[in-house]
Design a protein around this motif. Structure first.
Motif, PDB file in Angstrom:
ATOM      1  N   TRP A 180     -40.914 -21.624  13.497  1.00  9.39           N
ATOM      2  CA  TRP A 180     -40.264 -21.261  14.596  1.00  9.39           C
ATOM      3  C   TRP A 180     -38.727 -21.015  14.322  1.00  9.39           C
ATOM      4  O   TRP A 180     -38.233 -22.197  13.850  1.00  9.39           O
ATOM      5  CB  TRP A 180     -40.707 -22.183  15.917  1.00  9.39           C
ATOM      6  CG  TRP A 180     -39.912 -21.951  17.172  1.00  9.39           C
ATOM      7  CD1 TRP A 180     -40.093 -20.806  17.646  1.00  9.39           C
ATOM      8  CD2 TRP A 180     -39.403 -22.668  18.083  1.00  9.39           C
ATOM      9  NE1 TRP A 180     -39.439 -20.671  19.018  1.00  9.39           N
ATOM     10  CE2 TRP A 180     -38.851 -22.139  19.077  1.00  9.39           C
ATOM     11  CE3 TRP A 180     -38.770 -24.155  17.952  1.00  9.39           C
ATOM     12  CZ2 TRP A 180     -38.196 -22.552  20.229  1.00  9.39           C
ATOM     13  CZ3 TRP A 180     -37.817 -24.507  19.068  1.00  9.39           C
ATOM     14  CH2 TRP A 180     -37.735 -23.760  19.920  1.00  9.39           C
ATOM     15  N   VAL A 181     -38.243 -19.909  14.767  1.00  9.37           N
ATOM     16  CA  VAL A 181     -36.654 -19.620  14.502  1.00  9.37           C
ATOM     17  C   VAL A 181     -36.020 -19.652  15.717  1.00  9.37           C
ATOM     18  O   VAL A 181     -36.256 -18.684  16.457  1.00  9.37           O
ATOM     19  CB  VAL A 181     -36.510 -18.482  13.529  1.00  9.37           C
ATOM     20  CG1 VAL A 181     -34.912 -18.064  13.389  1.00  9.37           C
ATOM     21  CG2 VAL A 181     -37.244 -18.666  12.380  1.00  9.37           C
ATOM     22  N   ARG A 182     -35.057 -20.309  15.800  1.00  7.34           N
ATOM     23  CA  ARG A 182     -34.307 -20.255  17.107  1.00  7.34           C
ATOM     24  C   ARG A 182     -32.697 -20.178  16.794  1.00  7.34           C
ATOM     25  O   ARG A 182     -32.367 -21.327  16.367  1.00  7.34           O
ATOM     26  CB  ARG A 182     -34.548 -21.490  18.109  1.00  7.34           C
ATOM     27  CG  ARG A 182     -33.860 -21.045  19.475  1.00  7.34           C
ATOM     28  CD  ARG A 182     -34.275 -22.279  20.564  1.00  7.34           C
ATOM     29  NE  ARG A 182     -33.916 -23.687  20.222  1.00  7.34           N
ATOM     30  CZ  ARG A 182     -34.072 -24.656  20.803  1.00  7.34           C
ATOM     31  NH1 ARG A 182     -34.681 -24.634  22.074  1.00  7.34           N
ATOM     32  NH2 ARG A 182     -33.698 -25.775  20.385  1.00  7.34           N
ATOM     33  N   TYR A 186     -34.626 -23.390  11.570  1.00 10.46           N
ATOM     34  CA  TYR A 186     -35.713 -22.889  11.151  1.00 10.46           C
ATOM     35  C   TYR A 186     -36.598 -24.055  11.148  1.00 10.46           C
ATOM     36  O   TYR A 186     -36.380 -25.222  10.655  1.00 10.46           O
ATOM     37  CB  TYR A 186     -35.670 -22.601   9.619  1.00 10.46           C
ATOM     38  CG  TYR A 186     -36.770 -22.327   8.824  1.00 10.46           C
ATOM     39  CD1 TYR A 186     -37.418 -20.932   8.737  1.00 10.46           C
ATOM     40  CD2 TYR A 186     -37.304 -23.363   8.297  1.00 10.46           C
ATOM     41  CE1 TYR A 186     -38.536 -20.463   7.952  1.00 10.46           C
ATOM     42  CE2 TYR A 186     -38.742 -22.855   7.459  1.00 10.46           C
ATOM     43  CZ  TYR A 186     -39.097 -21.895   7.257  1.00 10.46           C
ATOM     44  OH  TYR A 186     -40.315 -21.572   6.487  1.00 10.46           O
ATOM     45  N   THR A 187     -37.651 -24.097  11.967  1.00  6.77           N
ATOM     46  CA  THR A 187     -38.436 -25.321  12.063  1.00  6.77           C
ATOM     47  C   THR A 187     -39.890 -25.051  11.760  1.00  6.77           C
ATOM     48  O   THR A 187     -40.492 -24.101  12.500  1.00  6.77           O
ATOM     49  CB  THR A 187     -38.317 -25.734  13.865  1.00  6.77           C
ATOM     50  OG1 THR A 187     -36.894 -25.967  14.096  1.00  6.77           O
ATOM     51  CG2 THR A 187     -39.067 -27.087  13.746  1.00  6.77           C
ATOM     52  N   THR A 202     -40.081 -30.642  11.086  1.00  5.68           N
ATOM     53  CA  THR A 202     -39.214 -30.489  10.115  1.00  5.68           C
ATOM     54  C   THR A 202     -38.353 -29.156  10.048  1.00  5.68           C
ATOM     55  O   THR A 202     -38.666 -28.244  10.398  1.00  5.68           O
ATOM     56  CB  THR A 202     -39.897 -30.582   8.666  1.00  5.68           C
ATOM     57  OG1 THR A 202     -40.634 -31.680   8.762  1.00  5.68           O
ATOM     58  CG2 THR A 202     -38.697 -30.624   7.581  1.00  5.68           C
ATOM     59  N   SER A 203     -37.008 -29.406  10.328  1.00  9.58           N
ATOM     60  CA  SER A 203     -36.076 -28.476  10.301  1.00  9.58           C
ATOM     61  C   SER A 203     -34.868 -28.213   9.213  1.00  9.58           C
ATOM     62  O   SER A 203     -34.741 -29.405   8.493  1.00  9.58           O
ATOM     63  CB  SER A 203     -35.211 -28.551  11.883  1.00  9.58           C
ATOM     64  OG  SER A 203     -36.340 -28.698  12.992  1.00  9.58           O
ATOM     65  N   CYS A 211     -36.280 -17.148   4.078  1.00  5.44           N
ATOM     66  CA  CYS A 211     -36.534 -16.267   5.101  1.00  5.44           C
ATOM     67  C   CYS A 211     -35.625 -15.717   5.885  1.00  5.44           C
ATOM     68  O   CYS A 211     -35.503 -14.763   6.728  1.00  5.44           O
ATOM     69  CB  CYS A 211     -37.504 -17.190   6.420  1.00  5.44           C
ATOM     70  SG  CYS A 211     -39.036 -17.449   5.876  1.00  5.44           S
ATOM     71  N   SER A 212     -34.139 -16.174   5.559  1.00  3.25           N
ATOM     72  CA  SER A 212     -33.049 -15.947   6.232  1.00  3.25           C
ATOM     73  C   SER A 212     -32.849 -14.345   5.599  1.00  3.25           C
ATOM     74  O   SER A 212     -32.304 -13.429   6.317  1.00  3.25           O
ATOM     75  CB  SER A 212     -31.840 -16.666   6.139  1.00  3.25           C
ATOM     76  OG  SER A 212     -31.480 -17.050   4.807  1.00  3.25           O
TER      77      SER A 212
END
Length: 307
Positions: A180-182, A186-187, A202-203, A211-212
């Motif tokens: 999940w990206v907010r 990145y979590t 885990t973040s 992924c960035s």
């Protein structure tokens, strides 16, 4: 004159269809072509055969065709049965597993039959071989994805875990992750790995993940050998030494939710365009599962305290 000498006299270089010699007819076909004598000693192969099997023509001519069969029993069946008798009613279209020079096996659709003289005597054999292993693998994968997603017995977390496991098997990686990206965080929501369990929640800073880089583009991103790529200087490589990565944006109900990616510490053979198409399909199936969880308030997005 013996059958062997008849074939040598009417070698592939001189067997003609009208004015076209058989090698001229088969040489540039995209599928592999092999010609052998009645005892299955190889007399000619085309360029596509050399590429598919990894042998040069010089390594094959005069040798038994047994070396290209994955299962010796299949060779014996062909040698003593189908081609030896060469009965008209035999179906000369069949699936067969062969092996390459490096020993790897693969599934083919083969069309084969006898080469006869003007009196109908069998001088030799020919086969046109098409590799269908990738097509069959995709068919099996789609069947498995449908079976998992439509199962009434598996709960949703188990379905996602099973889909991640399928992805690892297909892409030949050790781990599969759904994030999940907010903002810049990145979590990890779901993970599958044979090596290490990554706890949900885990973040990491988004910039510390491959992924960035993928999210800066407009589709899948793949790397099979990070140390010899631009990823070699990426923070993710410094921290985890991940050589293999394939990832894609993950959308839920039409909105960017996070990412789906498969990774491994070992490099692998280069990804193909078909792999990028396949991860799109994985993302669609997972997005559908997450959409259902969202609609039923089961989607386990982390709370702000976990960022």
């Amino acid at each position: 004159m013996t059958q062997r000498s008849q074939l040598e006299e009417a070698s592939p270089a001189s067997i003609s269809v009208g004015e076209i010699r058989i090698p001229d007819l088969f040489r540039d076909l995209p599928d592999a072509v092999i010609i052998a004598d009645s005892e299955q000693r190889i007399t000619w192969v085309n360029i596509a055969f050399e590429k598919l099997f990894g042998f040069s023509r010089e390594e094959l001519v005069g040798q038994s065709a047994e070396q290209i069969y994955e299962n010796p029993a299949d060779y014996e069946k062909q040698r003593l049965g189908n081609f030896k008798t060469a009965k008209p009613e035999i179906d000369h279209n069949y699936e067969m597993r062969y092996k390459r020079k490096n020993g790897s096996g693969f599934l083919t659709h083969t069309t084969g039959g006898p080469i006869r003289d003007k009196n109908g005597a069998v001088l030799g054999l020919f086969a046109i071989i098409k590799d269908i292993s990738k097509t069959r693998a995709v068919e099996d994968l789609l069947h498995n994805l449908y079976h998992i997603s439509s199962s009434q017995e598996m709960e949703h977390t188990a379905k996602i875990q099973a889909i991640l496991k399928l992805g690892c098997e297909h892409f030949q990686t050790e781990s599969g992750l759904i994030s999940w990206v907010r903002d810049d965080t990145y979590t990890i929501l779901y993970s599958y790995s044979d090596l290490v369990d990554v706890p949900r929640g885990t973040s990491f800073p988004l910039g510390d993940t491959y992924c960035s880089e993928m999210l800066r583009g407009d589709g899948p991103l793949a790397c099979h050998n990070a140390k010899n790529s631009p990823f070699a200087t990426h923070p993710c490589y410094d921290m985890f030494l991940l050589e293999t990565y394939i990832g894609i944006p993950l959308f839920v109900d039409g909105e960017l939710f996070g990412t789906l990616n498969f990774t491994s510490a070992d490099e692998r053979h280069p990804f193909e365009n078909g792999d990028k198409e396949m991860i799109k399909m994985f993302a669609a199936w997972i997005g559908q599962q997450l959409s259902f969880e969202k609609a039923t308030n089961q989607l386990p997005t982390p709370s702000p305290a976990q960022d």
